[in-house]
Design an enzyme around this catalytic site. Structure first.
Site, PDB file in Angstrom:
ATOM      1  N   VAL A  78       0.909  -1.457  -0.214  1.00 49.68           N
ATOM      2  CA  VAL A  78       0.448  -0.326   0.037  1.00 49.68           C
ATOM      3  C   VAL A  78       0.948   1.368   0.284  1.00 49.68           C
ATOM      4  CG1 VAL A  78      -1.855   0.998   1.037  1.00 49.68           C
ATOM      5  CG2 VAL A  78      -1.373  -1.302   1.337  1.00 49.68           C
ATOM      6  N   TYR A 119      -5.692   2.700   9.297  1.00 49.50           N
ATOM      7  CA  TYR A 119      -6.582   1.679   8.472  1.00 49.50           C
ATOM      8  C   TYR A 119      -7.104   1.992   9.732  1.00 49.50           C
ATOM      9  CZ  TYR A 119      -2.911   0.138   5.523  1.00 49.50           C
ATOM     10  OH  TYR A 119      -1.771   0.332   4.588  1.00 49.50           O
ATOM     11  N   PHE A 396       3.912  -9.426   6.071  1.00 51.90           N
ATOM     12  CA  PHE A 396       3.870  -9.297   4.762  1.00 51.90           C
ATOM     13  C   PHE A 396       3.668  -8.290   3.966  1.00 51.90           C
ATOM     14  CE2 PHE A 396      -0.328 -10.681   7.023  1.00 51.90           C
ATOM     15  CZ  PHE A 396      -1.009  -9.873   6.510  1.00 51.90           C
TER      16      PHE A 396
HETATM   17  C1  LIG Z   1       0.224   6.330   3.905  1.00 56.78           C
HETATM   18  C2  LIG Z   1      -0.271   6.709   2.372  1.00 56.78           C
HETATM   19  C3  LIG Z   1      -0.483   5.278   1.781  1.00 56.78           C
HETATM   20  C4  LIG Z   1      -1.794   7.104   2.945  1.00 56.78           C
HETATM   21  O1  LIG Z   1      -2.065   7.672   1.400  1.00 56.78           O
HETATM   22  P1  LIG Z   1      -2.521   9.088   1.559  1.00 56.78           P
HETATM   23  O2  LIG Z   1      -3.404   8.771   0.124  1.00 56.78           O
HETATM   24  O3  LIG Z   1      -2.121  10.239   1.420  1.00 56.78           O
HETATM   25  O4  LIG Z   1      -4.244   9.256   2.361  1.00 56.78           O
HETATM   26  P2  LIG Z   1      -5.726   9.722   1.886  1.00 56.78           P
HETATM   27  O5  LIG Z   1      -5.590  11.218   1.568  1.00 56.78           O
HETATM   28  O6  LIG Z   1      -6.371   8.935   1.436  1.00 56.78           O
HETATM   29  O7  LIG Z   1      -6.151  10.007   3.824  1.00 56.78           O
HETATM   30  C5  LIG Z   1      -7.065   9.407   3.939  1.00 56.78           C
HETATM   31  C6  LIG Z   1      -7.578  10.112   5.604  1.00 56.78           C
HETATM   32  O8  LIG Z   1      -6.450   9.668   6.869  1.00 56.78           O
HETATM   33  C7  LIG Z   1      -5.506   9.781   6.693  1.00 56.78           C
HETATM   34  N1  LIG Z   1      -3.927   9.721   6.744  1.00 56.78           N
HETATM   35  C8  LIG Z   1      -3.389   9.213   5.894  1.00 56.78           C
HETATM   36  N2  LIG Z   1      -2.238   8.280   6.214  1.00 56.78           N
HETATM   37  C9  LIG Z   1      -1.968   9.130   7.502  1.00 56.78           C
HETATM   38  C10 LIG Z   1      -0.877   8.981   8.590  1.00 56.78           C
HETATM   39  N3  LIG Z   1      -0.224   8.090   8.041  1.00 56.78           N
HETATM   40  N4  LIG Z   1      -1.181   8.645   9.848  1.00 56.78           N
HETATM   41  C11 LIG Z   1      -2.249   9.553  10.386  1.00 56.78           C
HETATM   42  N5  LIG Z   1      -3.563   9.645   9.132  1.00 56.78           N
HETATM   43  C12 LIG Z   1      -2.938   9.303   8.033  1.00 56.78           C
HETATM   44  C13 LIG Z   1      -5.742  11.217   6.194  1.00 56.78           C
HETATM   45  O9  LIG Z   1      -4.811  12.721   7.070  1.00 56.78           O
HETATM   46  C14 LIG Z   1      -6.814  11.451   5.737  1.00 56.78           C
HETATM   47  O10 LIG Z   1      -7.619  12.031   6.840  1.00 56.78           O
HETATM   48  P3  LIG Z   1      -9.079  12.543   6.903  1.00 56.78           P
HETATM   49  O11 LIG Z   1      -9.548  11.912   6.491  1.00 56.78           O
HETATM   50  O12 LIG Z   1      -9.688  13.279   8.128  1.00 56.78           O
HETATM   51  O13 LIG Z   1      -8.610  13.720   5.550  1.00 56.78           O
HETATM   52  C15 LIG Z   1       0.395   6.841   2.857  1.00 56.78           C
HETATM   53  O14 LIG Z   1       0.839   8.659   3.149  1.00 56.78           O
HETATM   54  C16 LIG Z   1       1.968   6.616   2.512  1.00 56.78           C
HETATM   55  O15 LIG Z   1       2.218   5.627   0.855  1.00 56.78           O
HETATM   56  N6  LIG Z   1       2.767   6.713   3.233  1.00 56.78           N
HETATM   57  C17 LIG Z   1       4.163   5.805   3.085  1.00 56.78           C
HETATM   58  C18 LIG Z   1       3.345   4.091   2.390  1.00 56.78           C
HETATM   59  C19 LIG Z   1       3.107   3.244   3.235  1.00 56.78           C
HETATM   60  O16 LIG Z   1       3.060   4.007   5.073  1.00 56.78           O
HETATM   61  N7  LIG Z   1       2.357   2.560   3.263  1.00 56.78           N
HETATM   62  C20 LIG Z   1       1.469   1.819   3.539  1.00 56.78           C
HETATM   63  C21 LIG Z   1       1.850   0.479   4.758  1.00 56.78           C
HETATM   64  S1  LIG Z   1       0.845  -0.772   4.992  1.00 56.78           S
END
Ligand SMILES: CC(C)(COP(=O)(O)OP(=O)(O)OC[C@H]1O[C@@H](n2cnc3c(N)ncnc32)[C@H](O)[C@@H]1OP(=O)(O)O)[C@@H](O)C(=O)NCCC(=O)NCCS
Length: 396
Positions: A78, A119, A396
């Site tokens: 993700v 999540y 994973f």
């Molecule tokens: C985590 C990740 C996938 C989030 O993607 P994104 O497209 O920025 O997320 P969204 O814009 O859809 O966010 C949806 C909501 O979740 C929150 N959110 C997303 N990532 C977050 C985080 N890391 N910590 C806290 N809140 C988070 C957003 O603030 C938003 O909140 P809102 O609906 O209240 O405004 C991205 O930051 C990323 O790629 N991170 C690094 C890789 C990673 O950690 N991947 C997950 C592996 S398990």
């Protein structure tokens, strides 16, 4: 922005958003390995102007829950590129993925969260804990000798491919939180000895404990040799160790604690109820540190409840804002009911207790469940009781 399934040939592009955060473009070899265990139709991507800027995928697991094995989505890879963060792309990917999982009839989805803040909003609850240890070998004595009646054998990669999977399969089938590993999984993941993962230690060592010609326990580990002022600082780094019975588990850990010349034994991702606590004379010396491990999503609450072993009479009122098809009152057999509810809780909190890693009483103490009928918390805990903590031995 288009959210869609990846097409064939887009595997590398779909891996790229998350790989970005590991600091590299995925190597060709890693892409090929992934392709052997992840079907490209389980990869969703976010595309903007011809460029893939986000992705989310799912392995297809046979996943153990208390009393049953169910199909499950193992959510993985993700990521959203930093140029496109916080524009709702993850939310759209989660929408597409959970709808897909629901249509496929997988009652649950599970994942390891890079950050625990991500999540919950999609209905995932923290469902299992795990522990990390670092034990000086001088404190490695057991309270009493182990009698496993078997012999140990070091294995080549090819021998391990034959000897280890049957042991794992027996443990996985009875441990909530574990999933079946097909042969490809062993080849490209569990037994794959990537140099990048050695972190200064040696090659992967594979050992099996056998009794009457049958494998009953195994361990995968690395040795990291070192010296300070002439004495060993060597480490046994345990990657994975398990046995099919108490004696076999104690036996394989005795083996790991007895590797000569080493100073300490380290392991991550142990179950929280690991028998070492009760086997060792010095359990405090484990320096056991706790963390969250598996997060669970009940994608179809009714199907998830009916699959799990549950006995008792408690009506649950489940709220699910992200997957409204779950929003209903349930009997413990998974059927929807018109009866008055005994407990009211969110779907993520039901996921937290589902595998047996937490109790309703714990949820109550954290203000995460409402008891509407007196005694319902205790009755629900009796129904959800399991004899072991959930354990997922692998990220994973
Ligand atoms: C985590 C990740 C996938 C989030 O993607 P994104 O497209 O920025 O997320 P969204 O814009 O859809 O966010 C949806 C909501 O979740 C929150 N959110 C997303 N990532 C977050 C985080 N890391 N910590 C806290 N809140 C988070 C957003 O603030 C938003 O909140 P809102 O609906 O209240 O405004 C991205 O930051 C990323 O790629 N991170 C690094 C890789 C990673 O950690 N991947 C997950 C592996 S398990």
């Amino acid at each position: 922005m288009e959210i869609r399934r990846a097409q064939s040939g887009e595997f590398l592009a779909g891996l790229t958003p998350v790989s970005h955060y590991f600091g590299s473009v995925p190597a060709e070899e890693n892409v090929r390995r992934f392709e052997r265990v992840l079907r490209s139709e389980r990869m969703h991507v976010a595309e903007e102007d011809g460029t893939i800027v986000g992705g989310a995928s799912a392995f297809e697991f046979q996943f153990t829950v208390p009393g049953a094995i169910v199909p499950a989505a193992g959510v993985t890879i993700v990521g959203v590129l930093p140029t496109h963060r916080r524009q709702g792309i993850l939310t759209q990917l989660m929408r597409a993925q959970l709808d897909d999982v629901h249509e496929r009839g997988e009652p649950v989805a599970c994942l390891w969260a890079s950050e625990e803040t991500i999540y919950g909003r999609y209905g995932y609850g923290m469902a299992a804990l795990c522990g990390e240890i670092e034990l000086q070998r001088v404190y490695g004595s057991f309270r009493k000798p182990v009698e496993h009646g078997g012999t140990f054998r070091l294995l080549s990669y090819e021998e391990a491919l034959e000897a280890i999977p049957p042991v794992y399969a027996r443990v996985a089938a009875e441990t909530p939180g574990m999933f079946a590993r097909p042969r490809e999984w062993w080849e490209v993941r569990a037994l794959h000895d990537s140099e990048a993962r050695r972190d200064g230690a040696g090659e992967m060592v594979r050992v099996v404990l056998e009794r009457d010609g049958e494998g009953i326990a195994y361990a995968l580990y690395r040795l990291k040799m070192g010296f300070e002022a002439g004495s060993s600082t060597g480490e046994v780094r345990v990657l994975e160790a398990m046995g099919v019975s108490p004696e076999a588990t104690a036996g394989i850990w005795r083996f790991l604690l007895d590797v000569d010349w080493m100073d300490s034994v380290q392991a991550e991702i142990l179950p929280v109820d690991h028998p070492l606590f009760l086997l060792l004379e010095h359990p405090r010396r484990l320096r056991f540190r706790l963390a969250d491990s598996l997060w669970l999503r009940l994608v179809n609450v009714g199907a998830a409840l009916s699959a799990r072993s549950l006995e008792g009479d408690v009506a649950l009122e489940v709220g699910d804002a992200f997957c409204p098809w779950n929003d209903a009152r349930y009997s413990l057999d998974g059927s929807k009911t018109m009866e008055d509810s005994d407990l009211r809780l969110d779907v993520a909190d039901l996921a937290t207790v589902y595998l047996g890693g937490f109790t309703f009483a714990q949820l109550q103490r954290a203000g995460r469940v409402e008891e509407l009928t007196e005694g319902a918390i205790a009755r629900a805990d009796a129904a959800f009781w399991t004899d072991r903590a959930p354990w997922c031995p692998e990220i994973f």
